[in-house]
Enzyme design. Structure first.
Site, PDB file in Angstrom:
ATOM      1  N   ALA A  73       0.825  -1.211   0.000  1.00  0.00           N
ATOM      2  CA  ALA A  73       0.000   0.000   0.000  1.00  0.00           C
ATOM      3  C   ALA A  73       0.859   1.261   0.000  1.00  0.00           C
ATOM      4  CB  ALA A  73      -0.918   0.003   1.229  1.00  0.00           C
ATOM      5  N   CYS A  74       0.198   2.401  -0.291  1.00  0.00           N
ATOM      6  CA  CYS A  74       0.844   3.712  -0.181  1.00  0.00           C
ATOM      7  C   CYS A  74       1.032   4.053   1.301  1.00  0.00           C
ATOM      8  CB  CYS A  74      -0.025   4.793  -0.812  1.00  0.00           C
ATOM      9  SG  CYS A  74      -0.195   4.684  -2.603  1.00  0.00           S
ATOM     10  N   PRO A  75       2.107   4.723   1.681  1.00  0.00           N
ATOM     11  CA  PRO A  75       3.189   5.225   0.845  1.00  0.00           C
ATOM     12  C   PRO A  75       4.410   4.302   0.793  1.00  0.00           C
ATOM     13  CG  PRO A  75       3.361   6.218   3.007  1.00  0.00           C
ATOM     14  CD  PRO A  75       2.185   5.281   3.071  1.00  0.00           C
TER      15      PRO A  75
END
Length: 805
Positions: free
Chosen positions: A741-743
């Site tokens: 997932a981000c970041p």
């Protein structure tokens, strides 16, 4: 729109210089091409910005920024802007901290008409935005200040005229700001945070100027270096041009986040920069000779306009407060400067027209905008002061307290700005409500200032405030809350450090606490700036820690709603490209949590809850370690893994000092259920040292992740990237980040790119949704080149990146 006003706004083009008329026609033609679909909005954006037109948060409307050299206007120009705001914009003129006027909610198809109407009275929007020399600002008291060495107005006008439409500065690496100051008692123009700051000096009876370069605010604030302590007046324009030429030639054009002059000076080293500047300076001076100072037309009234017999000693009520706080004697006997306090810098069109009438009737026919978002009306006769106050009272602009703590500065915030995260005006209104205008009870706070920016770009110059705020968002579970980073002890010559992050709804209470503490603990005659410096960041943070805690959404939803709004707070409308900033904020959030845990550990120790205190100290270490591990692309929720990685990676790579090489052994002993106070304090002391070392590491290593996504939202791409050929290129390196997932996916990509050589390619597999929306934009912001982006399957995308830097 007002149809009556519209009919009066057709410009007399015979009064407009041919070159100005031509550029407006070109602008109009480009708008027509945009409307026909011949160019895209992205292609039009650099051209639009160069002409002073910004996009807004709201689609389909623009902000029009009028470039006002040194904030100087006459009544005719004021009336014209009032008419334009009423006819084509929101009906409000906003005074900015850089002495411009901004009009919001203008439609693009009307802007050329606005430009012609402004040009007819000598106004322009040209180069008020974009990568150009922006508005040249100056002390609003220039020419009248009792402490000034010289009136800097003509020098500022000479610099403005030299660079406006000058080919050498139409496509600089980044925006460029210049300010001038003539006073000796205070730097009203904040010269030290500009790309070039110019301050008048006297040496052996001769007039000269001290010139500094490389200042700036924003995510990386910096006080300028001294270029020369004393330069003769005839060299000023040449000095500025030489600086700009070096910047244009050597400045960063691939990464806009590192493109300001301050970054170039840091990269080259000041000595090298100075050498390059001197070469250009000598060359330009040998070719161009001197320049002529433009005339400055000021015509003070010989007689009062509405003289009244009055006794200052007998003045009472609002008039007495206004005289005390808004009126200053000029160096010219019998004349006064009147500061018109403009709440949050906003004026309705009717008020602007009335200000023009008052200015025309009582002053020299000119008015200036101040960096505090007020109007400075000069050359007012002593005998006219009662009539001026009466006139201003009639239009709602006679409020006392100009340039005091209650005169709060704010950027437009989320009311209109597409870059803002929070409602800066909403918080500013809440803070304003804490103070009665011109209350003598606040005389002991003289010299203090409050400033609020809606993001880190510092349009309200919050880092120069005694108490400054800039907006951020903090995600908690499925909700996001508006927060503010609190900066303390700033001034026009000192950057106020960021001390804590507080929920927006706790900000007023934090200010109340600070003022109470300052009043109780200050030394005799001690300013707030010196008080904050004496206390130090550690004590300030500890004292303010109770104002950092956020209740859950279910406990109190109001903390998840911004000031002046009734809907849940969100940052989703800011668009993609937040991975880099998100990684920084992720680290910052964990360190923030560590600070809170340390604070609670101390509180629990004092209450005798030593077992809980030791646990809080342990949790502080885990939170800080987890934050720093973001640097390594690690996002673990297992304590043992976090501590092991901290030892092996963070200490091993010397991100943390060797004293923490046995971190796991140090923290595994939590003691008995009810440990002694001495044991608890020992554990807290160790945890505090770890958290402090983590903050040092974060300041040193985490700044690379602090990309200013907000700066890029409405800025043209800087420069052309080198051409690339993929023919016979080596196969790309593969990095599979599916499920990441981000970041963290961005950090892992960034780390992998650091292993590659310039020109090598990296193929990254990313999930659909946020990862593919955000990661490419963040990599572009780093200056890397996106070669292609295509769908791999129903849930994943293939991103091909070339390493450029």
């Amino acid at each position: 729109m007002n149809p009556t006003t519209l009919s009066n706004l057709s410009a007399d083009t015979t009064k407009i210089p041919a070159e100005v008329l031509k550029e407006i026609e070109i602008f109009e033609g480009e708008v027509a091409r945009l409307k026909r679909g011949e160019i895209t909005a992205d292609q039009f954006k650099p051209f639009r910005l160069q002409h002073g037109i910004y996009g807004q948060r709201q689609p389909g409307v623009q902000m029009v920024r009028v470039k006002l050299p040194q904030g100087r206007l006459d009544p005719t120009q004021l009336r014209r802007l009032a008419d334009l705001a009423e006819s084509y914009a929101s009906g409000v003129c906003h005074l900015s901290t850089r002495q411009n006027i901004q009009m919001h909610f203008a439609r693009i198809e009307n802007i050329a008409t606005m430009m012609r109407s402004m040009a007819e009275v000598g106004l322009t929007t040209r180069e008020a935005c974009a990568d150009t020399v922006r508005n040249v600002t100056a002390c609003p008291m220039a020419g009248i200040s009792p402490t000034e060495i010289v009136d800097v107005t003509p020098y500022g006008l000479a610099i403005t005229q030299h660079f406006l439409r000058n080919p050498i500065c139409q496509k600089l690496p980044r925006k460029f700001k210049i300010a001038l100051e003539g006073c000796t008692d205070q730097d009203h123009a904040a010269t030290t945070i500009h790309d070039i700051g110019i301050t008048a000096r006297k040496q052996d009876g001769r007039l000269g100027f001290r010139v500094v370069v490389g200042g700036g605010l924003g995510s990386t604030p910096r006080i300028a270096n001294v270029l020369t302590e004393f330069a003769p007046p005839e060299d000023l324009v040449t000095i500025c041009e030489a600086v700009i030429r070096v910047f244009d030639r050597h400045g960063q054009r691939q990464n806009r986040y590192k493109a300001r002059l301050k970054f170039l000076i840091d990269k080259l080293g000041f000595e090298k920069f100075h050498q390059l500047w001197k070469i250009d300076f000598d060359l330009i001076k040998s070719q161009n000779g001197h320049y002529t100072l433009p005339a400055v037309h000021e015509n003070p009234r010989k007689q009062p306009a509405d003289p009244r017999a009055w006794d200052r000693e007998k003045a009472t009520g609002p008039f007495a407060a206004w005289l005390k706080y808004n009126v200053m004697p000029q160096k010219q006997p019998g004349f006064h400067l009147v500061t018109i306090k403009v709440p949050l810098g906003d004026l309705k069109s009717a008020q602007v027209r009335s200000v023009a009438d008052v200015c025309e009737r009582f002053s020299d026919g000119y008015i200036r905008i101040t960096v505090q978002q007020n109007f400075a009306m000069r050359w007012v006769h002593e005998a006219d002061l009662p009539a001026v106050h009466e006139a201003l009272t009639g239009i709602g602009l006679a409020e006392a307290g100009a340039d005091r703590i209650e005169n709060i500065v704010s950027c437009p915030g989320t009311d209109s700005c597409g870059l803002s995260l929070t409602s800066s005006k909403g918080l500013a209104r809440a803070l304003t409500g804490m103070f009665a205008p011109g209350d003598p009870a606040n005389d002991d706070l003289a010299g203090m200032s409050l400033k609020v920016s809606g993001c880190q770009n510092a349009c309200a110059q919050h880092q120069l405030a005694s108490i400054g705020f800039h907006g951020v968002g903090k995600k908690v579970g499925s909700h996001t809350a508006p927060f503010y980073e609190l900066h303390l002890g700033g001034s026009n010559t000192r950057i106020g450090p960021n001390v804590i992050k507080t929920p927006a709804k706790r900000a007023p209470d934090a200010v109340r606490h600070l003022l109470k503490w300052y009043r109780e603990a200050r030394l005799d005659g001690e300013s707030f700036e010196n008080f904050a410096a004496r206390m130090g960041k550690g004590k300030l943070k500890e004292s303010l820690m109770p104002f950092t805690f956020l209740p859950s959404y279910d406990e109190d939803r109001s903390f998840y709603v911004d000031w002046g709004d009734d809907k849940d707070f969100t940052t989703e409308d800011l668009g993609p490209g937040e991975c880099a900033g998100g990684a920084y904020e992720m680290m910052e959030g964990f360190l923030f949590e560590a600070d809170q845990e340390i604070h609670l550990a101390g509180v629990m120790t004092e209450k005798g809850q030593t077992g809980h205190a030791v646990n809080k100290a342990y949790r502080a270490i885990v939170a800080a370690a987890k934050g720093l591990l973001v640097l390594e692309g690690i996002d673990s929720s297992i304590d043992s893994e976090i501590l092991f990685k901290a030892e092996t990676l963070l200490v091993g790579k010397e991100i943390l000092p060797r004293m923490f090489s046995r971190l796991t052994d140090q923290v595994k002993d939590l003691g008995p259920k009810s440990p002694t106070v001495e044991f608890a304090r020992e554990k807290i002391a160790y945890a505090r040292s770890f958290v402090e070392a983590s903050h040092v590491a974060f300041d040193k290593h985490g700044r690379a992740l602090k990309q200013t996504k907000t700066q890029a939202a409405d800025s043209p791409e800087g420069g052309e990237r080198p051409a690339t050929t993929t023919e016979n290129a080596a196969p790309p390196v593969l990095l599979d980040l599916s499920g990441v997932a981000c970041p963290i996916n961005y950090v892992k990509t960034k780390l992998k790119l650091e292993e590659l050589e310039i020109g090598q390619r990296l193929e990254v597999i990313l999930d659909e949704g946020e990862p593919i929306r955000n990661v490419p934009k963040s990599l572009q912001g780093d200056g890397q080149k996106i070669l292609s982006q295509e769908k791999k399957d129903d849930r994943h995308y293939r991103l091909l990146v070339e390493k450029v830097n």
